[in-house]
Scaffold this motif. Structure first.
Motif, mmCIF file in Angstrom:
data_model
loop_
_atom_site.group_PDB
_atom_site.id
_atom_site.type_symbol
_atom_site.label_atom_id
_atom_site.label_comp_id
_atom_site.label_asym_id
_atom_site.label_seq_id
_atom_site.Cartn_x
_atom_site.Cartn_y
_atom_site.Cartn_z
ATOM 1 N N GLU A 55 0.822 -1.214 0.000
ATOM 2 C CA GLU A 55 0.000 0.000 0.000
ATOM 3 C C GLU A 55 0.861 1.272 0.000
ATOM 4 O O GLU A 55 0.427 2.329 -0.410
ATOM 5 C CB GLU A 55 -0.879 -0.015 1.260
ATOM 6 C CG GLU A 55 -2.058 0.912 1.248
ATOM 7 C CD GLU A 55 -3.220 0.332 0.472
ATOM 8 O OE1 GLU A 55 -3.984 1.128 -0.072
ATOM 9 O OE2 GLU A 55 -3.357 -0.910 0.421
ATOM 10 N N TRP A 56 2.090 1.159 0.505
ATOM 11 C CA TRP A 56 2.977 2.309 0.610
ATOM 12 C C TRP A 56 3.560 2.631 -0.769
ATOM 13 O O TRP A 56 4.082 1.764 -1.444
ATOM 14 C CB TRP A 56 4.098 2.006 1.614
ATOM 15 C CG TRP A 56 4.979 3.157 1.874
ATOM 16 C CD1 TRP A 56 6.270 3.315 1.460
ATOM 17 C CD2 TRP A 56 4.655 4.335 2.603
ATOM 18 N NE1 TRP A 56 6.747 4.526 1.876
ATOM 19 C CE2 TRP A 56 5.785 5.171 2.577
ATOM 20 C CE3 TRP A 56 3.504 4.782 3.260
ATOM 21 C CZ2 TRP A 56 5.800 6.414 3.189
ATOM 22 C CZ3 TRP A 56 3.517 6.019 3.862
ATOM 23 C CH2 TRP A 56 4.653 6.814 3.832
ATOM 24 N N HIS A 57 3.488 3.908 -1.157
ATOM 25 C CA HIS A 57 3.796 4.242 -2.550
ATOM 26 C C HIS A 57 5.251 4.616 -2.802
ATOM 27 O O HIS A 57 5.623 4.842 -3.937
ATOM 28 C CB HIS A 57 2.905 5.373 -3.021
ATOM 29 C CG HIS A 57 1.461 5.002 -3.023
ATOM 30 N ND1 HIS A 57 0.938 4.096 -3.907
ATOM 31 C CD2 HIS A 57 0.427 5.387 -2.232
ATOM 32 C CE1 HIS A 57 -0.344 3.940 -3.659
ATOM 33 N NE2 HIS A 57 -0.679 4.711 -2.648
ATOM 34 N N LEU A 59 1.387 12.521 -2.986
ATOM 35 C CA LEU A 59 0.067 13.131 -3.193
ATOM 36 C C LEU A 59 -0.563 12.611 -4.484
ATOM 37 O O LEU A 59 0.095 12.517 -5.506
ATOM 38 C CB LEU A 59 0.200 14.663 -3.257
ATOM 39 C CG LEU A 59 -1.094 15.426 -3.468
ATOM 40 C CD1 LEU A 59 -1.931 15.427 -2.212
ATOM 41 C CD2 LEU A 59 -0.824 16.854 -3.897
ATOM 42 N N ALA A 101 -5.537 5.074 -3.731
ATOM 43 C CA ALA A 101 -6.625 4.437 -4.477
ATOM 44 C C ALA A 101 -7.872 5.320 -4.422
ATOM 45 O O ALA A 101 -8.040 6.114 -3.501
ATOM 46 C CB ALA A 101 -6.910 3.073 -3.863
ATOM 47 N N TRP A 108 -9.513 10.623 -1.104
ATOM 48 C CA TRP A 108 -9.824 11.536 0.005
ATOM 49 C C TRP A 108 -8.652 12.439 0.331
ATOM 50 O O TRP A 108 -8.826 13.606 0.660
ATOM 51 C CB TRP A 108 -10.216 10.753 1.264
ATOM 52 C CG TRP A 108 -11.517 10.043 1.127
ATOM 53 C CD1 TRP A 108 -11.708 8.693 1.080
ATOM 54 C CD2 TRP A 108 -12.813 10.631 0.996
ATOM 55 N NE1 TRP A 108 -13.034 8.410 0.922
ATOM 56 C CE2 TRP A 108 -13.735 9.570 0.874
ATOM 57 C CE3 TRP A 108 -13.280 11.941 0.960
ATOM 58 C CZ2 TRP A 108 -15.101 9.791 0.729
ATOM 59 C CZ3 TRP A 108 -14.637 12.156 0.813
ATOM 60 C CH2 TRP A 108 -15.524 11.092 0.704
ATOM 61 N N GLU A 109 -7.451 11.855 0.262
ATOM 62 C CA GLU A 109 -6.285 12.643 0.652
ATOM 63 C C GLU A 109 -6.128 13.868 -0.238
ATOM 64 O O GLU A 109 -5.894 14.974 0.236
ATOM 65 C CB GLU A 109 -5.019 11.788 0.593
ATOM 66 C CG GLU A 109 -4.953 10.788 1.734
ATOM 67 C CD GLU A 109 -3.631 10.055 1.789
ATOM 68 O OE1 GLU A 109 -2.678 10.486 1.122
ATOM 69 O OE2 GLU A 109 -3.563 9.042 2.506
#
Lengths: 120, 209
Positions: free
Chosen positions: A13-15, A71, A75, A79-80
């Motif tokens: 999940e960490w980009h 940023l 997915a 929301w972020e």
């Protein structure tokens, strides 16, 4: 306790990637050195210099947001990004609004303008 | 215990759907929650920047930013913080590959750089105060100390936090919990570097121009 993702899924999940950190790092290094040397060498003067410095700072901020803070890479639903853009809106209202109002106020109480005003 | 539950739930109930479920996916949720905190922190710094911009020239007879601020100090602080930010990123990459030693080494680098940043800034503040230019002297100095000091306080708290996370990784290893804490911390650390860019530009570069 509610169930959680496994460690592997969290890690996926960490980009962050090595490439992104290196690109972000060198771009920031370049932009910082550029704006520093422009000021140290006094390359431009007055208003133009201020615009150039702001442009360089904003570019570096975007670089770091993309490569360090990931940023816009989450997915859907994003929301972020949504929260981020709302923050930018509020920030602009606060900063531009404060500067506008205080500048206007400053003009009204400036000593050289006092005489003009007393004639009214 | 939670491991077996995890596998069962994620595999059976939600086979690769992106639909948010209130009882799962606490990792993305924690990140989102922390991201929201960072955005409010951005607003805090935004108001301090606006205050600084308004009061910047109100020196009240005290020395102005051009006489007080040192560009070379600020430049080295910027570099230190940038290096600290990227080493923290490398710590995350090591955590992604379950390399505990890598995490510890990169975080140690990051920690030392962070400490030197705080020390340099502390010395700068001490010199200013000793020369009689403390925050009570003028509106400019009040806003300067508030803005730069708030950032410095964030970095100091970040260092404390980094120490705690390092201790946890050292004793517990890389688990879901420590990975999540590392991830959240790295966001905080990168964010502080981002804020510093604007302090460097608006306070130091424009201040000595």
């Amino acid at each position: 306790m509610s169930a959680d993702l496994t460690l592997k899924e969290c890690q996926k999940e960490w980009h962050g990637t090595f490439r992104a950190y290196v690109i972000g790092f060198f771009a920031s290094l370049l932009l910082t050195t550029l704006s520093f040397s422009l000021v140290a060498l006094k390359a431009f003067s007055g208003q133009l210099m201020i615009y150039i410095l702001i442009a360089l700072a904003l570019t570096q901020a975007i670089v770091q947001l993309l490569f360090f803070l990931h940023l816009g890479q989450e997915a859907k639903p994003s929301w972020e990004s949504l929260v981020f853009y709302f923050m930018v809106l509020v920030l602009l209202i606060i900063a531009v609004g404060s500067l506008w109002i205080m500048h206007d106020l400053g003009e009204r109480v400036m000593p050289e303008r006092m005489e003009e005003m007393s004639h009214d | 215990m939670s491991q077996s539950l995890t596998l069962h739930h994620t595999r059976e109930l939600h086979p690769d759907t992106r639909v948010p479920d209130p009882h799962q996916e606490t990792f993305p949720k924690t990140l989102l929650g922390f991201w929201m905190y960072l955005m409010t922190d951005c607003l805090l710094f935004g108001t301090l920047f606006a205050t600084y911009a308004v009061l910047q020239h109100q020196t009240f007879g005290a020395p102005s930013s051009r006489e007080l601020l040192s560009l070379s100090t600020a430049f080295s602080e910027t570099m230190i913080l940038l290096f600290s930010s990227v080493t923290c990123g490398f710590a995350m990459l090591s955590a992604q590959q379950n390399k505990k030693k890598g995490v510890m080494a990169w975080l140690a680098f990051s920690f030392l750089l962070g400490i030197s940043f705080v020390l340099i800034e502390g010395r700068e503040f001490r010199d200013l105060v000793q020369e009689g230019n403390s925050w009570t002297k003028s509106a400019f100095l009040s806003s300067f100390f508030t803005l730069v000091g708030t950032h410095g306080l964030h970095v100091s708290v970040g260092l404390l936090w980094m120490g705690v996370v390092m201790a946890q990784v050292y004793w517990v290893g890389i688990t879901i919990e420590t990975f999540r804490r590392l991830a959240v911390f790295s966001l905080f650390w990168h964010f502080l570097d981002l804020v510093w860019i604007f302090i460097f530009t608006f306070v130091y570069l424009m201040g000595v121009m």
